[in-house]
Design a protein around this motif. Structure first.
Motif, mmCIF file in Angstrom:
data_model
loop_
_atom_site.group_PDB
_atom_site.id
_atom_site.type_symbol
_atom_site.label_atom_id
_atom_site.label_comp_id
_atom_site.label_asym_id
_atom_site.label_seq_id
_atom_site.Cartn_x
_atom_site.Cartn_y
_atom_site.Cartn_z
ATOM 1 N N LEU A 151 0.832 -1.213 0.000
ATOM 2 C CA LEU A 151 0.000 0.000 0.000
ATOM 3 C C LEU A 151 0.861 1.254 0.000
ATOM 4 O O LEU A 151 0.554 2.231 -0.706
ATOM 5 N N ALA A 152 1.960 1.229 0.762
ATOM 6 C CA ALA A 152 2.859 2.388 0.798
ATOM 7 C C ALA A 152 3.504 2.610 -0.571
ATOM 8 O O ALA A 152 3.651 3.758 -1.024
ATOM 9 N N ALA A 153 3.884 1.519 -1.259
ATOM 10 C CA ALA A 153 4.515 1.640 -2.576
ATOM 11 C C ALA A 153 3.537 2.203 -3.601
ATOM 12 O O ALA A 153 3.920 3.011 -4.463
ATOM 13 N N ILE A 154 2.278 1.794 -3.524
ATOM 14 C CA ILE A 154 1.268 2.323 -4.446
ATOM 15 C C ILE A 154 1.056 3.810 -4.213
ATOM 16 O O ILE A 154 0.993 4.607 -5.161
ATOM 17 N N GLU A 155 0.976 4.205 -2.958
ATOM 18 C CA GLU A 155 0.806 5.627 -2.632
ATOM 19 C C GLU A 155 2.011 6.445 -3.089
ATOM 20 O O GLU A 155 1.872 7.562 -3.593
ATOM 21 N N ARG A 156 3.196 5.871 -2.948
ATOM 22 C CA ARG A 156 4.436 6.598 -3.272
ATOM 23 C C ARG A 156 4.690 6.642 -4.775
ATOM 24 O O ARG A 156 5.049 7.692 -5.328
ATOM 25 N N GLU A 157 4.517 5.519 -5.459
ATOM 26 C CA GLU A 157 4.920 5.403 -6.858
ATOM 27 C C GLU A 157 3.814 5.740 -7.847
ATOM 28 O O GLU A 157 4.105 6.037 -9.004
ATOM 29 N N LYS A 158 2.561 5.667 -7.420
ATOM 30 C CA LYS A 158 1.421 5.889 -8.312
ATOM 31 C C LYS A 158 1.572 5.058 -9.602
ATOM 32 O O LYS A 158 1.582 5.583 -10.721
ATOM 33 N N PRO A 159 1.696 3.738 -9.478
ATOM 34 C CA PRO A 159 1.982 2.916 -10.655
ATOM 35 C C PRO A 159 0.847 2.902 -11.667
ATOM 36 O O PRO A 159 -0.335 2.992 -11.319
ATOM 37 N N ALA A 160 1.244 2.770 -12.935
ATOM 38 C CA ALA A 160 0.241 2.591 -13.989
ATOM 39 C C ALA A 160 -0.391 1.214 -13.889
ATOM 40 O O ALA A 160 -1.590 1.051 -14.124
ATOM 41 N N ILE A 161 0.436 0.208 -13.541
ATOM 42 C CA ILE A 161 -0.026 -1.178 -13.465
ATOM 43 C C ILE A 161 0.504 -1.816 -12.190
ATOM 44 O O ILE A 161 1.685 -1.671 -11.860
ATOM 45 N N VAL A 162 -0.365 -2.535 -11.486
ATOM 46 C CA VAL A 162 0.038 -3.430 -10.405
ATOM 47 C C VAL A 162 -0.312 -4.846 -10.837
ATOM 48 O O VAL A 162 -1.466 -5.133 -11.169
ATOM 49 N N TYR A 163 0.689 -5.720 -10.868
ATOM 50 C CA TYR A 163 0.466 -7.131 -11.188
ATOM 51 C C TYR A 163 0.333 -7.941 -9.901
ATOM 52 O O TYR A 163 1.141 -7.799 -8.972
ATOM 53 N N LEU A 164 -0.687 -8.794 -9.866
ATOM 54 C CA LEU A 164 -0.874 -9.739 -8.765
ATOM 55 C C LEU A 164 -1.118 -11.117 -9.379
ATOM 56 O O LEU A 164 -2.144 -11.337 -10.027
ATOM 57 N N ALA A 165 -0.167 -12.011 -9.206
ATOM 58 C CA ALA A 165 -0.324 -13.371 -9.724
ATOM 59 C C ALA A 165 -1.125 -14.193 -8.726
ATOM 60 O O ALA A 165 -0.841 -14.187 -7.534
ATOM 61 N N TYR A 166 -2.120 -14.937 -9.235
ATOM 62 C CA TYR A 166 -3.105 -15.576 -8.361
ATOM 63 C C TYR A 166 -3.435 -16.972 -8.894
ATOM 64 O O TYR A 166 -4.357 -17.114 -9.692
ATOM 65 N N PRO A 167 -2.620 -18.029 -8.520
ATOM 66 C CA PRO A 167 -1.506 -18.047 -7.572
ATOM 67 C C PRO A 167 -0.210 -17.512 -8.183
ATOM 68 O O PRO A 167 -0.121 -17.275 -9.380
ATOM 69 N N ASN A 168 0.786 -17.342 -7.301
ATOM 70 C CA ASN A 168 2.042 -16.708 -7.684
ATOM 71 C C ASN A 168 3.036 -17.728 -8.250
ATOM 72 O O ASN A 168 3.002 -18.906 -7.913
ATOM 73 N N ASN A 169 3.914 -17.236 -9.095
ATOM 74 C CA ASN A 169 5.038 -18.018 -9.610
ATOM 75 C C ASN A 169 6.322 -17.284 -9.212
ATOM 76 O O ASN A 169 6.438 -16.093 -9.494
#
Length: 364
Positions: A151-169
């Motif tokens: 959450l802190a990184a999203i607030e700080r970086e304002k990313p265009a894209i956040v990837y969430l692998a579900y499940p992760n590799n």
């Protein structure tokens, strides 16, 4: 130096220095080895279906560019996935191409791509190749999402894209849904996209498909590689029609060949065969976990994919020992500090898994 060599050296100066400093995506040579390094479905088509597919492929008009059959495939995939009404779907030459197209579509000045790490390497590679900045946020020691850090990184970086692998590799686990929803909401509040990558959906206990319609900024990405068609190269991206329409503009016009398309349509017509294969893989996964629990010095983590992450006392020694015994797995111990002495095992057939466990035990 010959004139030709001099010309090559001068031409290299036209290639980006950051590209020249990168390492290419490495594919291990599996010739003569039991291949359990790439999370492939170990089962092929039954002989009768092989013959039927061959007949269909042989009748295709290979002299023509791909046509309306790709629209048929889009409709078939939408029905198979249970895509909500009003949502769009686009096709990619595997998920890799979709990840690259997303980076291209979102390449605004200063754009950032953000993802938990360790994760799928193509998120970072595609972003950097497109000139976007990639920000990785470490998982916890148990490979769970670090909610506060994300959450802190999203607030700080304002990313265009956040990837969430579900499940992760390569960790194979499904992350906490409540944490995922907080990340989705925080990313939406600052105006960015969330891409839920469900490459391993056939083996997972849950999917995000029933939640995707709640959010106007979430895209869901899947592939037929783990379904059983890794050699076909077919990925698909789903989401609000307005977003899919814009990303689709950067897609090459004939990115899906008639062979890819027809193979995928054929597989979906026989989805029950692949569902039965996935069920066998899930059952075999449980057996491998039980066998690993009996090996001293081996630690495992929960898996919702067709792979299992293990930590051993010496990853390099164990990897080489298994390779010497004819079994190829993936040494991921150098991918990220959190993966120290970790190996990734692909779930194979009954016989393959028995060989893998025996080779692992002998190589510890």
């Amino acid at each position: 130096m010959s004139p030709a060599s001099e010309a090559t050296a001068r031409a290299l100066g036209r290639i980006r220095t950051d590209v020249q400093s990168m390492h290419a995506y490495a594919v291990q040579d599996a010739r003569g080895l039991l291949k359990l390094d790439a999370m492939e479905n170990p089962y092929g088509l039954p002989p009768a279906l092989q013959a039927a597919l061959g007949e269909r492929l042989g009748a295709l008009a290979l002299n023509r560019y791909p046509g309306p059959r790709s629209a048929d495939l889009q409709r078939a995939l939408a029905a198979y996935a249970g895509l909500p009404e009003g949502f769009g779907l686009m096709l990619g030459n595997g998920s890799d191409e979709l990840i690259s197209l997303l980076a291209m579509a979102c390449d605004l000045p200063g754009a950032v791509v953000l993802a938990p790490e360790p994760g799928f390497v193509m998120y970072a590679m595609s972003a950097r190749l497109q000139g976007l900045r990639f920000v990785g946020v470490p998982l916890t020691a148990d490979f769970e999402l670090d909610e506060a850090a994300m959450l802190a990184a999203i607030e700080r970086e304002k990313p265009a894209i956040v990837y969430l692998a579900y499940p992760n590799n390569p960790t194979a686990n499904l992350w906490d849904d409540a944490v995922i929803e907080k990340i989705v909401q925080t990313q939406g509040a600052q105006g960015g996209l969330v891409v839920i990558d469900e490459a391993y959906q056939p083996f997972a206990a849950r999917s995000y498909i029933d939640r995707v319609a709640r959010h106007g900024h979430v895209l869901l990405m899947r592939t037929l590689s783990k379904f059983g068609l890794a050699g076909v190269r077919l990925g698909y991206l789903m989401g609000p029609q307005a977003l899919i329409a814009e990303v689709d503009k950067v897609r090459p016009p004939y990115n899906i060949s008639v062979l890819n398309c027809e193979c995928a349509l054929f597989a979906l017509e026989h989805a029950e065969v692949f569902a039965e294969q996935a069920a066998r893989i899930r059952a075999e996964r449980a057996g491998i976990v039980e066998a690993l629990a009996r090996l001293p010095g081996v630690r495992t983590w929960p898996s919702d994919a067709n792979m299992i992450l293990v930590r051993v006392p010496d990853a390099a020694r164990t990897f080489e020992g298994m390779k010497a015994r004819g079994v190829l797995i993936k040494n991921v111990s150098k991918m990220h500090p959190l993966l120290a002495n970790c190996l990734r095992l692909t779930v194979g057939t009954v016989d393959e898994n028995a060989r893998m466990i025996a080779a692992l035990e002998a190589s510890l």
